[in-house]
Design an enzyme around this catalytic site. Sequence first.
Site, PDB file in Angstrom:
ATOM      1  N   SER A  55       2.227 -20.694 -19.103  1.00  8.72           N
ATOM      2  CA  SER A  55       3.306 -21.463 -19.725  1.00  8.72           C
ATOM      3  C   SER A  55       3.677 -20.886 -21.095  1.00  8.72           C
ATOM      4  CB  SER A  55       2.845 -22.912 -19.897  1.00  8.72           C
ATOM      5  OG  SER A  55       3.845 -23.664 -20.548  1.00  8.72           O
ATOM      6  N   LYS A 108       7.523 -23.258 -18.761  1.00  5.45           N
ATOM      7  CA  LYS A 108       7.572 -23.579 -20.194  1.00  5.45           C
ATOM      8  C   LYS A 108       7.303 -25.071 -20.425  1.00  5.45           C
ATOM      9  CE  LYS A 108       8.730 -23.186 -24.579  1.00  5.45           C
ATOM     10  NZ  LYS A 108       7.660 -22.732 -25.491  1.00  5.45           N
ATOM     11  N   ASN A 165       4.067 -27.667 -16.908  1.00  2.00           N
ATOM     12  CA  ASN A 165       3.301 -27.811 -18.152  1.00  2.00           C
ATOM     13  C   ASN A 165       3.927 -28.941 -18.966  1.00  2.00           C
ATOM     14  OD1 ASN A 165       2.849 -27.180 -21.156  1.00  2.00           O
ATOM     15  ND2 ASN A 165       1.298 -25.945 -20.145  1.00  2.00           N
ATOM     16  N   CYS A 198      -1.385 -27.777 -27.982  1.00  5.76           N
ATOM     17  CA  CYS A 198      -0.438 -26.939 -28.705  1.00  5.76           C
ATOM     18  C   CYS A 198      -0.781 -26.972 -30.189  1.00  5.76           C
ATOM     19  CB  CYS A 198       1.003 -27.399 -28.507  1.00  5.76           C
ATOM     20  SG  CYS A 198       2.154 -26.371 -29.455  1.00  5.76           S
ATOM     21  N   LYS A 252      -4.943 -28.914 -20.102  1.00  6.38           N
ATOM     22  CA  LYS A 252      -4.991 -27.612 -20.786  1.00  6.38           C
ATOM     23  C   LYS A 252      -5.644 -27.789 -22.146  1.00  6.38           C
ATOM     24  CE  LYS A 252      -2.640 -23.366 -21.894  1.00  6.38           C
ATOM     25  NZ  LYS A 252      -1.485 -22.492 -21.693  1.00  6.38           N
ATOM     26  N   ASN A 298      -5.848 -22.514 -24.570  1.00  9.90           N
ATOM     27  CA  ASN A 298      -4.588 -22.372 -25.281  1.00  9.90           C
ATOM     28  C   ASN A 298      -4.851 -21.406 -26.446  1.00  9.90           C
ATOM     29  OD1 ASN A 298      -1.990 -22.832 -26.450  1.00  9.90           O
ATOM     30  ND2 ASN A 298      -1.976 -24.889 -25.568  1.00  9.90           N
ATOM     31  N   GLY A 301      -6.064 -16.502 -21.303  1.00 12.03           N
ATOM     32  CA  GLY A 301      -6.332 -15.978 -22.638  1.00 12.03           C
ATOM     33  C   GLY A 301      -6.596 -14.483 -22.614  1.00 12.03           C
ATOM     34  N   GLY A 302      -5.582 -13.706 -22.972  1.00 11.92           N
ATOM     35  CA  GLY A 302      -5.766 -12.279 -23.169  1.00 11.92           C
ATOM     36  C   GLY A 302      -5.813 -11.431 -21.923  1.00 11.92           C
TER      37      GLY A 302
END
Lengths: 252, 309
Positions: B21, B45, B100, B131, B166, B193, B244-245
Amino acid sequence: MRGAFFTVESNRALAPGVFELVLAGDCSAVQRPGQFVNVAVPGLFLRRPISICDWTAGSMTLLVRTVGRGTAWLEKVVRGEKLDVLLPLGNGFDISAVPDGGTAILAGGGIGIAPLYALAKALLASGRRCVAALGFRCASDVFYADEFAAIGCEVAIATEDGSRGQRGYVTDVVSAYCTHGRRGTEYLFACGPEPMLKALAANGWTSSTQFSLETRMGCGFGACMGCTTETTHGPARICHEGPVFRVEDLKW
Amino acid sequence: MVALSVNLAGVKLKNPVVPASGTFGFGREFSELYDLNVLGAISVKGITREPRIGNPLPRIAETPSGMLNAVGLENRGIDAVLSEELPWLRAHFDGPIIANVGGFSPEEYASNCERLAASAAVSILEVNISCPNVHCGGRNFGSSPESATAITKAVRGVTGKPVFMKLSPNVADIAEVARACEGEGADGLCLINTLVGMRIDIARRKPVLANVTGGLSGPAILPVALRMVWAAYEAVKIPIIGCGGVASAEDAIEMMMAGATAVEVGAANLIDPMASRRIAESLPALCERLGIADIAGIVGAAHDFQRTK
């Protein structure tokens, strides 16, 4: 948009910290002056968005000012090196907005003159007159004035210290030009630092004007929402709906 | 022939690769480059009740091996998402769509989840309680087990569709937050996140981001994400989407071996728009090289070393 590898054909210095790259590769997807490319730099995470100064089917010219590590790396590339490029990005200038036979003023501040070169060629090819109003700090910083003149532009230069052309800013050149009684039929295209664009808008360029904006971008193709600005039509991604906006669309 | 499909709380994905997202919009820009149907699922998104423009510019900054963003949940609002974005994506993508969901109160989360779950296009709800760029009285809901519990409880009752929470990495004990969500009936977790970070412009002597801080993503955070997926896998039984990454098929396998059933690809999409497709298409050959016949069989595989040593 597509990703492609381009080969460096030449890299020449134009002025202190400003250089011209000519890259060979497929440019058939480029549609309008004012579009840009996003160039990957080894070892740095984000690509560097750079406006297209000029292009043919098989090559493009980029004018770059060294401002950080990414552009410093680009300044050192040599003929034969390969660059990973995304293109074409952004909307570009709309030359159809200029009246037939009308005069276009192309105001560029520093490296902001880059996308105006292909714009001038397109305007001249379509029978419009072009005045390139180019602003620099001093005479030794001046670049591309001869190139604009060579394609048939009237060129007016401003330097902050008065060492070449008119003393002052590009806004002063535009104002001087327009006090000659010609205002009303001209169309303005401008690219440069935001204070310059805002000064032009404050000087009465509130219609018949397109500005190309510059900002930090994430992806450059509309996915990350990192460069959204508010317009009269709602939020717009500078990289995707822009970078060129009609002045009346901007909420300044 | 390598079996690539995985199952997220009853939702079948043909492969474990999912654009994350906030890095893929609703797929429109990417659909011009490739057929979205090569992807296992798509996480769209983040969606809030009201349209949001997000934070002032600049809201992107580069970092070593990554980037900071302080976008601040820009989105068109749930009405436009339901009437325009999701129908568009449904017409261009046959696989599961992960909605999301953002919010500013338990009530908003519940109402957004209820409306999105009612859409036939949505297969999974991914509830963003993490977030780092929007502020609800100075906290985000994923920052403590108590607030994560409150949001999970609020959204759990409104739908029978799978709810994945999340999670934020900006916590002292990720396992504790993971267990809190599982305890309230979450069907799965998505982590991590972004990590809160900042940069300073040394010429101007001020933060680069107008928001001062932003969320760090990119390869820089892969080891942090692996460690947190690892810890969550040890703490809960529900499936985990690892995020993540991730920038390669190798990274995706690593994430699965840490405990992820599916893998989200985030910042990589932004610097290489073909990244998610490339990763999905690289998985079969990589699996063959590693002797993996069924990719679902490697979820959490690295945890076995403790039992075999």
